[in-house]
Design a protein around this motif. Structure first.
Motif, PDB file in Angstrom:
ATOM      1  N   THR A 191       0.871  -1.269   0.108  1.00 36.60           N
ATOM      2  CA  THR A 191      -0.059  -0.043  -0.083  1.00 36.60           C
ATOM      3  C   THR A 191       0.891   1.142  -0.185  1.00 36.60           C
ATOM      4  O   THR A 191       1.941   1.104   0.256  1.00 36.60           O
ATOM      5  N   LEU A 192       0.421   2.373  -0.484  1.00 32.13           N
ATOM      6  CA  LEU A 192       0.992   3.553  -0.233  1.00 32.13           C
ATOM      7  C   LEU A 192       0.676   4.382   0.938  1.00 32.13           C
ATOM      8  O   LEU A 192       1.335   5.250   1.476  1.00 32.13           O
ATOM      9  N   ASP A 199       4.050   6.743  -9.407  1.00 31.56           N
ATOM     10  CA  ASP A 199       3.041   6.989 -10.253  1.00 31.56           C
ATOM     11  C   ASP A 199       3.445   7.657 -11.758  1.00 31.56           C
ATOM     12  O   ASP A 199       4.445   8.473 -11.435  1.00 31.56           O
ATOM     13  N   LEU A 231      -0.164   3.500 -11.275  1.00 28.79           N
ATOM     14  CA  LEU A 231       0.734   3.020 -10.561  1.00 28.79           C
ATOM     15  C   LEU A 231       1.832   2.361 -11.358  1.00 28.79           C
ATOM     16  O   LEU A 231       1.730   1.391 -12.208  1.00 28.79           O
ATOM     17  N   THR A 238      -9.406  -4.586  -7.045  1.00 30.09           N
ATOM     18  CA  THR A 238      -9.848  -3.816  -8.050  1.00 30.09           C
ATOM     19  C   THR A 238     -10.860  -3.894  -8.633  1.00 30.09           C
ATOM     20  O   THR A 238     -11.625  -4.920  -8.405  1.00 30.09           O
ATOM     21  N   SER A 253      -2.865  -3.039  -2.696  1.00 28.95           N
ATOM     22  CA  SER A 253      -4.038  -2.280  -2.805  1.00 28.95           C
ATOM     23  C   SER A 253      -3.726  -0.991  -3.809  1.00 28.95           C
ATOM     24  O   SER A 253      -2.733  -0.425  -3.963  1.00 28.95           O
ATOM     25  N   GLY A 254      -4.649  -0.964  -4.862  1.00 32.44           N
ATOM     26  CA  GLY A 254      -4.577  -0.152  -6.006  1.00 32.44           C
ATOM     27  C   GLY A 254      -4.715   1.487  -5.562  1.00 32.44           C
ATOM     28  O   GLY A 254      -5.297   1.768  -4.439  1.00 32.44           O
ATOM     29  N   ARG A 255      -4.550   2.156  -6.428  1.00 33.80           N
ATOM     30  CA  ARG A 255      -4.705   3.774  -6.330  1.00 33.80           C
ATOM     31  C   ARG A 255      -4.633   4.409  -7.793  1.00 33.80           C
ATOM     32  O   ARG A 255      -4.187   3.860  -8.716  1.00 33.80           O
ATOM     33  N   TYR A 256      -5.171   5.603  -7.506  1.00 35.14           N
ATOM     34  CA  TYR A 256      -5.313   6.395  -9.060  1.00 35.14           C
ATOM     35  C   TYR A 256      -6.179   5.549 -10.177  1.00 35.14           C
ATOM     36  O   TYR A 256      -7.089   4.969  -9.614  1.00 35.14           O
ATOM     37  N   SER A 272     -11.646   5.485  -3.878  1.00 27.63           N
ATOM     38  CA  SER A 272     -10.093   6.245  -4.053  1.00 27.63           C
ATOM     39  C   SER A 272      -9.204   5.273  -4.155  1.00 27.63           C
ATOM     40  O   SER A 272      -8.168   5.801  -4.622  1.00 27.63           O
ATOM     41  N   SER A 273      -9.220   4.407  -3.304  1.00 29.24           N
ATOM     42  CA  SER A 273      -8.084   3.563  -3.048  1.00 29.24           C
ATOM     43  C   SER A 273      -8.548   2.107  -2.867  1.00 29.24           C
ATOM     44  O   SER A 273      -9.651   1.826  -2.510  1.00 29.24           O
ATOM     45  N   ASP A 298      -7.453   0.348  -0.169  1.00 30.71           N
ATOM     46  CA  ASP A 298      -7.080   0.239   1.233  1.00 30.71           C
ATOM     47  C   ASP A 298      -8.447  -0.412   1.849  1.00 30.71           C
ATOM     48  O   ASP A 298      -8.186  -1.328   2.729  1.00 30.71           O
TER      49      ASP A 298
END
Length: 246
Positions: free
Chosen positions: A7-8, A50, A62, A88, A112-115, A139-140, A142
């Motif tokens: 995760t970020l 990213d 990412l 996702t 955990s994805g993002r963007y 949004s993510s 998480d």
């Protein structure tokens, strides 16, 4: 069983993972977890994870390097590949069967994805399963990752009583029955009399009927699937369907 989360935002996880049931599982040695800040594997001095998408378009994607670096290091430490899940909206819908399958794994990595998503090359080379918790976008990843961890950990042997999750919604393919507790009467509104009768056979029958009613009302798709796939259930449905308002 070990969970590793890539995760970020590792700080998001600590408060929830320290709550009662999950912490109990950790204290009992049933599960362990590691929260990895994937930014530490970026391979560049700015910790960039990213970049803009090839082909154009809005948002950021990412980058593959952090994940490539992480899995190379993990493989060097332990050649036995973990089971890798990318959480996702594009994944297969999570259900109780998938949760039960994940619970049988020894070493699970959750990405955990993002963007706008994750570079497809990471998915193609390292991911075993893409999972979605529903047809909506957050949004993510998480929160969905926490959802998966919680749902898996609670059904691990010894974490909670088996009879507690065997009456959960979806465990037997239906929604759960309504629950009541003390007091028996509040401002003239009473608990159904059968639940205070002490007659266990009648209580079980009442709960089954209420489960069928709720499933028919809120998730008719589940009911149709159960009727189609479960021969024993079809006889149960024939017995009770006239008592349910269709």
């Amino acid at each position: 069983m070990k969970f590793t989360v890539l995760t970020l935002f590792p700080e998001i996880f600590e408060l929830y993972l320290n709550q009662t049931i999950i912490q109990r599982a950790v204290d009992m040695g049933i599960v362990t977890y590691e929260i990895v800040n994937i930014r530490e594997f970026s391979g560049n001095k700015h910790g960039q994870v990213d970049d803009t998408p090839f082909g154009g378009g809005a948002g950021m994607v990412l980058k593959p390097e952090p994940y490539w670096n992480y899995f190379k290091i993990k493989n060097a430490e332990n050649p036995k590949k973990p089971f890798v899940i990318f959480v996702t909206p594009q994944g297969i819908p999570a259900n109780q069967n998938i949760i039960s399958d994940i619970a049988e794994k020894e070493d699970v990595v959750l990405i955990s994805g993002r963007y706008e998503g994750l570079d497809q090359r990471v998915i193609d080379n390292f991911v075993d399963m893409e999972v979605s918790i529903g047809d909506f976008v957050l949004s993510s990843g998480d929160l969905p990752v926490l959802c998966l961890m919680d749902s898996v950990i609670r059904i691990k042997d010894g974490v909670i009583k088996k009879e507690s999750f065997e009456t959960d919604s979806f465990y037997n393919g239906l929604l759960g029955f309504p629950q009541y507790t003390k007091p028996a009467v509040i401002e003239g509104v009473e608990v159904p009399e059968v639940l205070t009768s002490g007659h266990h056979k009648k209580i079980d029958e009442y709960r089954l009927l209420e489960s069928l009613k709720k499933t028919c009302k809120n998730r008719p798709d589940l009911l149709e699937k159960k009727i189609k796939e479960d021969e024993n259930f079809r006889a149960v449905w024939e017995k009770y369907k006239k008592e349910i308002e269709l």
